[in-house]
Design a protein around this motif. Structure first.
Motif, mmCIF file in Angstrom:
data_model
loop_
_atom_site.group_PDB
_atom_site.id
_atom_site.type_symbol
_atom_site.label_atom_id
_atom_site.label_comp_id
_atom_site.label_asym_id
_atom_site.label_seq_id
_atom_site.Cartn_x
_atom_site.Cartn_y
_atom_site.Cartn_z
ATOM 1 N N ILE A 85 0.821 -1.218 0.000
ATOM 2 C CA ILE A 85 0.000 0.000 0.000
ATOM 3 C C ILE A 85 0.851 1.263 0.000
ATOM 4 C CG2 ILE A 85 -0.230 0.096 2.517
ATOM 5 C CD1 ILE A 85 -2.961 0.945 -0.078
ATOM 6 N N GLY A 86 2.034 1.214 0.598
ATOM 7 C CA GLY A 86 2.929 2.378 0.615
ATOM 8 C C GLY A 86 3.446 2.743 -0.767
ATOM 9 N N LYS A 87 3.516 1.737 -1.672
ATOM 10 C CA LYS A 87 3.980 1.996 -3.045
ATOM 11 C C LYS A 87 2.852 2.535 -3.930
ATOM 12 C CE LYS A 87 7.176 -1.938 -2.790
ATOM 13 N NZ LYS A 87 7.520 -3.270 -3.369
ATOM 14 N N LEU A 88 1.613 2.430 -3.436
ATOM 15 C CA LEU A 88 0.444 2.780 -4.247
ATOM 16 C C LEU A 88 -0.223 4.087 -3.822
ATOM 17 C CD1 LEU A 88 -0.994 -0.827 -4.217
ATOM 18 C CD2 LEU A 88 -0.093 0.327 -6.240
ATOM 19 N N THR A 89 0.088 4.550 -2.616
ATOM 20 C CA THR A 89 -0.511 5.789 -2.121
ATOM 21 C C THR A 89 0.585 6.729 -1.631
ATOM 22 O OG1 THR A 89 -0.752 4.882 0.117
ATOM 23 C CG2 THR A 89 -2.620 4.618 -1.380
ATOM 24 N N ASP A 90 0.233 7.986 -1.515
ATOM 25 C CA ASP A 90 1.169 8.997 -1.010
ATOM 26 C C ASP A 90 0.452 9.771 0.086
ATOM 27 O OD1 ASP A 90 3.369 10.542 -0.678
ATOM 28 O OD2 ASP A 90 3.068 11.769 -2.472
ATOM 29 N N LEU A 91 0.115 9.069 1.159
ATOM 30 C CA LEU A 91 -0.640 9.664 2.250
ATOM 31 C C LEU A 91 0.254 10.558 3.102
ATOM 32 C CD1 LEU A 91 -2.764 6.561 3.367
ATOM 33 C CD2 LEU A 91 -3.411 8.406 1.808
ATOM 34 N N ASP A 92 -0.310 11.701 3.513
ATOM 35 C CA ASP A 92 0.422 12.658 4.345
ATOM 36 C C ASP A 92 0.121 12.352 5.809
ATOM 37 O OD1 ASP A 92 1.747 14.777 5.397
ATOM 38 O OD2 ASP A 92 0.427 16.333 4.569
ATOM 39 N N PHE A 93 1.102 11.788 6.521
ATOM 40 C CA PHE A 93 0.901 11.386 7.910
ATOM 41 C C PHE A 93 1.247 12.518 8.866
ATOM 42 C CE2 PHE A 93 0.564 7.212 6.159
ATOM 43 C CZ PHE A 93 -0.119 6.462 7.104
ATOM 44 N N THR A 94 0.339 12.777 9.819
ATOM 45 C CA THR A 94 0.620 13.766 10.871
ATOM 46 C C THR A 94 1.367 13.120 12.030
ATOM 47 O OG1 THR A 94 -1.550 13.323 11.863
ATOM 48 C CG2 THR A 94 -1.408 15.133 10.280
ATOM 49 N N SER A 95 1.232 11.789 12.150
ATOM 50 C CA SER A 95 1.995 11.027 13.144
ATOM 51 C C SER A 95 2.004 9.564 12.717
ATOM 52 C CB SER A 95 1.371 11.162 14.542
ATOM 53 O OG SER A 95 0.041 10.679 14.565
ATOM 54 N N GLY A 96 3.088 8.854 13.019
ATOM 55 C CA GLY A 96 3.213 7.460 12.637
ATOM 56 C C GLY A 96 3.427 7.306 11.138
ATOM 57 N N SER A 97 3.194 6.072 10.617
ATOM 58 C CA SER A 97 3.381 5.804 9.187
ATOM 59 C C SER A 97 2.695 4.495 8.814
ATOM 60 C CB SER A 97 4.877 5.710 8.870
ATOM 61 O OG SER A 97 5.433 4.549 9.474
ATOM 62 N N LEU A 98 2.840 4.123 7.526
ATOM 63 C CA LEU A 98 2.284 2.856 7.040
ATOM 64 C C LEU A 98 3.196 1.671 7.335
ATOM 65 C CD1 LEU A 98 0.878 3.890 3.532
ATOM 66 C CD2 LEU A 98 -0.458 2.877 5.388
#
Length: 836
Positions: free
Chosen positions: A575-588
């Motif tokens: 999922i990390g290779k398919l999305t570019d989510l902006d995390f305010t804390s933590g990560s995928l």
């Protein structure tokens, strides 16, 4: 006074005709809307009632919302329950039904039907071997796997007949089915352009439920058994997760649902009818102001011989009543025609039925037509009654007092300021709407003041046209109130059109930006119907050489900390290779097992943060705990609680994906897209879209809606054109002596025509500039509200379309001046000079 009013109406037939047209268009819109929605609603309700003809009691799955219960859909109804119901005293025949989505490919491989109305169901033969719900027109009913029956409308549309092989999809994989029969149905969805495929019961259960399970059971009572008595008997054998409803209750509920669905359409159309009528008010007020002004001496004489103020006002209102009544009759007839025309345009997309003219259409036509006309004529009539007879005879009253203009400008400035503050500080859509309305009214009140400097700005251009241009500018500012009323009609239409265009373009830009920023995936694969995909699709795509990463977006109903919350299962490794989510804390990173990431909006509303422990109840009722390992900024494409598919799969009876994200070696290209579609069997039900395709499909929907709104607002623009024509015609009539004198001192007919056309052009452009300016402001203000839901929203000014709107204003001015200019040029100069 009545005879006087009637004589005045007949004496000004041509002038009042445009007023009648303006009111008639608005009334026609109102009555047409009521006729159209009533006709469609009646057709659907009668079609629905036919569907309940053989239903005395219906049994549906039911689940009470218990805190300790498993979330998700209620269990299906079993064969054992059907057998129990069949044995209930008073039950004549019992039918078990199971249904779902079924996409049928036409002979060109394209989806037949309207997507979500493409359905599949079971053929349930009764004692006589027939299913009364679906009378066969040709062939026989399906009896085994690989066989289907098609509804007659779909068969006619696609050209399929008995014996043909049809490609069909239920949740992903393509099925090859043989057509064994063609049937007719009263299903409203089929009438509206959808499709219906029937399977034998065993096959339908395998596709949409489980062997021996039904989504509903209907029962027909024996002769002499009432629906309520049969329902009471059936209630005794029902389990806790099933409920019975009488056929009458179902029909009533369906009728109520259809009525509510029509209410939304009706409200939307009536809003535009109201806009047209609001624009018409300016024209009516303008017309009666001019007519009263032309009869000033006549009214003064009536006052001098004993007529009271009330009688003078009443004579004007009687005149308005007669005009409104004629417009109401004409509007009702035109509206009935509009309703019939719209019904004909939708032929084949809605059930058949007669044209319905409801009492509400008749009442609304006369109420609106007469009320609007009399309301708009009241102020001119009141003004006329207040003029002293001696002053009226010498026309001393003609010029508005300085005090009245100061009062008007003060009120206008106050309303504009209040409206602007409300619009700028709005925290809700209702407050924004209130602010926009107050600001619009304030600007209308100020329009006479604004007209002078804005029209004066056009002086350098008008000088090019010599004396005609100079006279046109002077005529446009001579009576600022009339100029303002004329321009305001056009301003309203262009304010709405420009505002909607700004909002639509800005939303599209925001969606485009969101799709490109939130996704690294090259393609999004989903069902065209927005129903669930088979998990086999994700597996098949993951196995392709061209695919470097793929992940499903798998929905699973759950309850977290006692409240319903949907979980979305994804492939934690890809999922990390398919999305570019902006995390305010933590990560995928490490999304698996009991880990979950949540969007920031959900986190705020539920009080969750990084490290929070969540008590979760899965679909099967089993309980566990999840730990928040990241908080990201959600958007319209990706939001909610994300977990690994391995976390939810053990608790799902049947996995289903909303979409699959895919990244390929060569990136998005037509060749790669064709490869993916071919791997999925060229399935008509499956949509393979690149990021640009996703954006374009949304843009297509926005543009379709925008074009519909343009069409509806065109009514207001047509009314505005009538207003400009009306004003110019009256202006020419008032200036007969002046025009005659200009002709006498050497201004030729071409010069007179040019003068009237330039005056019309200046007034129309003034209204256009004001409308575009207001529209941009309202578009910006609305955008501030949209930003809270669409973070990537940014204001986009459609310069090309705004230029087109300004050109439209100019065209309106030119067209509106054709008749008045021709009339002015044809005036006999000697008769005009001696005219009083």
């Amino acid at each position: 006074m009545f005879r006087t009013a009637l004589r005045n109406v007949l004496a000004h037939k041509a002038r009042l005709l445009m007023t009648v047209l303006a009111v008639m268009l608005g009334v026609a819109f109102v009555s047409g809307t009521l006729v159209f929605t009533s006709t469609i609603s009646d057709a659907y309700q009668k079609s629905s009632q036919k569907g309940f003809t053989d239903v005395d009691v219906a049994i549906q799955p039911h689940r009470q919302d218990r805190d300790n219960g498993a979330p998700g859909e209620a269990p299906k109804l079993t064969q054992q329950l059907l057998d129990k119901v069949r044995a209930v005293p008073g039950a004549d025949s019992t039918t078990g039904s199971v249904s779902g989505f079924a996409a049928i490919a036409d002979k060109k491989g394209k989806l037949a039907g309207q997507g979500f109305t493409s359905a599949g169901a079971n053929y349930f033969p009764g004692k006589d071997g027939k299913d009364t719900r679906y009378p066969l027109k040709d062939g026989r009913a399906p009896k085994a796997a690989g066989e289907i029956a098609l509804d007659s409308k779909t068969a006619d549309r696609t050209g399929y007949k008995v014996g043909d092989t049809v490609r069909l999809s239920v949740d992903g994989p393509v099925l090859e089915q043989k057509v064994t029969g063609v049937f007719t149905t009263d299903d409203g969805n089929v009438a509206a352009g959808g499709s219906l495929a029937l399977f034998d019961t065993a096959t339908a259960q395998k596709l949409y439920a489980k062997p021996g399970e039904y989504s509903g059971i209907t029962v027909k009572a024996t002769a002499g058994t009432s629906q309520t008595a049969l329902k009471s008997a059936i209630d005794k054998v029902l389990p806790a997760d099933a409920e019975a409803t009488t056929g009458k209750e179902l029909a009533d509920e369906q009728a109520k649902f259809i009525s509510q669905a029509m209410d939304g359409m009706k409200t939307g159309l009536l809003i535009f009818a109201g806009i047209s009528l609001f624009v018409g008010v300016f024209i009516i007020a303008n017309t009666f102001t001019m007519l009263v002004a032309q009869r000033t001496k006549e009214l003064a004489l009536m006052r001098a011989v004993g007529a009271s103020r009330r009688q003078v006002t009443r004579s004007v209102l009687i005149e308005a009543f007669l005009v409104g009544a004629v417009a109401a009759v004409a509007g009702l007839l035109a509206g009935t025609g509009i309703g019939a025309g719209l019904r004909a345009l939708m032929g084949g997309q809605v059930p058949d039925g007669p044209l319905v003219v409801p009492p509400s259409a008749i009442i609304a036509s006369f109420g609106v037509g007469i009320a609007v006309t009399m309301l708009a004529a009241w102020l001119p009539g009141r003004r006329a009654a207040k003029i002293p007879p001696v002053a009226a005879m010498s026309s001393v009253h003609a010029v508005a007092t300085t005090r009245s203009l100061v009062v008007r400008n003060t009120i206008g400035a106050a309303l504009t300021a209040v409206g602007a503050v409300l619009s700028l500080t709005a925290t809700s859509e209702s407050m924004l709407g209130l602010g926009a309305g107050v600001l619009l009214i304030g600007v209308f009140v100020l329009t006479p003041l604004l007209s002078r400097p804005m029209i004066a700005a056009a002086a350098p251009v008008l000088r090019v046209f010599g004396i005609s241009g100079k006279l046109a500018r002077q005529n446009a500012v001579r009576n600022p109130r009339r100029t303002a009323a004329t321009a305001s009609a056009l301003t309203i239409g262009l304010t709405l059109i420009t505002g909607l265009t700004v909002i639509a373009g800005s939303v599209q830009q925001g969606i485009d930006k969101m799709a490109k920023e939130a996704l690294k995936a090259d393609y999004v694969v989903s069902m065209a119907s927005m129903t669930s995909l088979s998990p086999d699709v994700a597996k098949k795509l993951s196995g392709l050489d061209e695919v470097t990463a793929a992940s499903p977006m798998r929905d699973s109903a759950s309850r977290i900390d006692g409240e319903r919350e949907s979980l979305t299962g994804v492939n934690g490794k890809t999922i990390g290779k398919l999305t570019d989510l902006d995390f305010t804390s933590g990560s995928l990173a490490g999304l698996s097992g009991d880990k979950a990431v949540i969007d920031d909006a959900t986190a705020r509303s539920r009080g969750w943060k990084l490290g929070s422990t969540l008590a979760v109840t899965y679909e099967d009722g089993k309980q566990d705990k999840l730990t928040v390992s990241g908080v990201y900024k959600g958007n319209d494409l990706i939001r909610g609680v994300l977990v690994d598919t391995s976390t939810v799969d053990p608790h799902q009876s049947a996995a289903s994906d909303q979409r699959v994200l895919v990244k390929t070696k060569g990136g998005a290209s037509e060749g790669t897209k064709n490869t993916l579609e071919k791997a999925l069997g060229d399935n008509p039900a499956i949509s393979v879209q690149s990021k640009q395709d996703v954006s374009d499909s949304i843009a297509k929907q926005i543009n379709l809606m925008l074009n519909m709104l343009y069409g509806l607002l065109a009514m207001a623009v047509i009314v505005a054109v009538l207003g400009v024509v009306n004003t110019l015609a009256m202006s020419v009539f008032e200036r007969q002596q002046e025009i005659g004198m200009l002709r006498a001192i050497g201004l030729d007919r071409k010069g007179i025509k040019r003068m009237v056309r330039l005056e019309s052009l200046v007034i129309s452009l003034f209204g256009g500039v004001l409308g575009i300016g207001l529209g941009v402001f309202f578009g910006w203000a609305a955008g501030e509200q949209i930003k809270t839901a669409l973070a990537t929203y940014e204001l986009v000014l459609p310069w090309g379309r705004m230029g087109l709107f300004l050109l439209l204003s100019a065209v309106v001015g030119v067209l509106a001046a054709l008749w008045p200019a021709r009339r002015a040029a044809k005036l006999n100069m000697l008769q005009a000079i001696k005219a009083e």
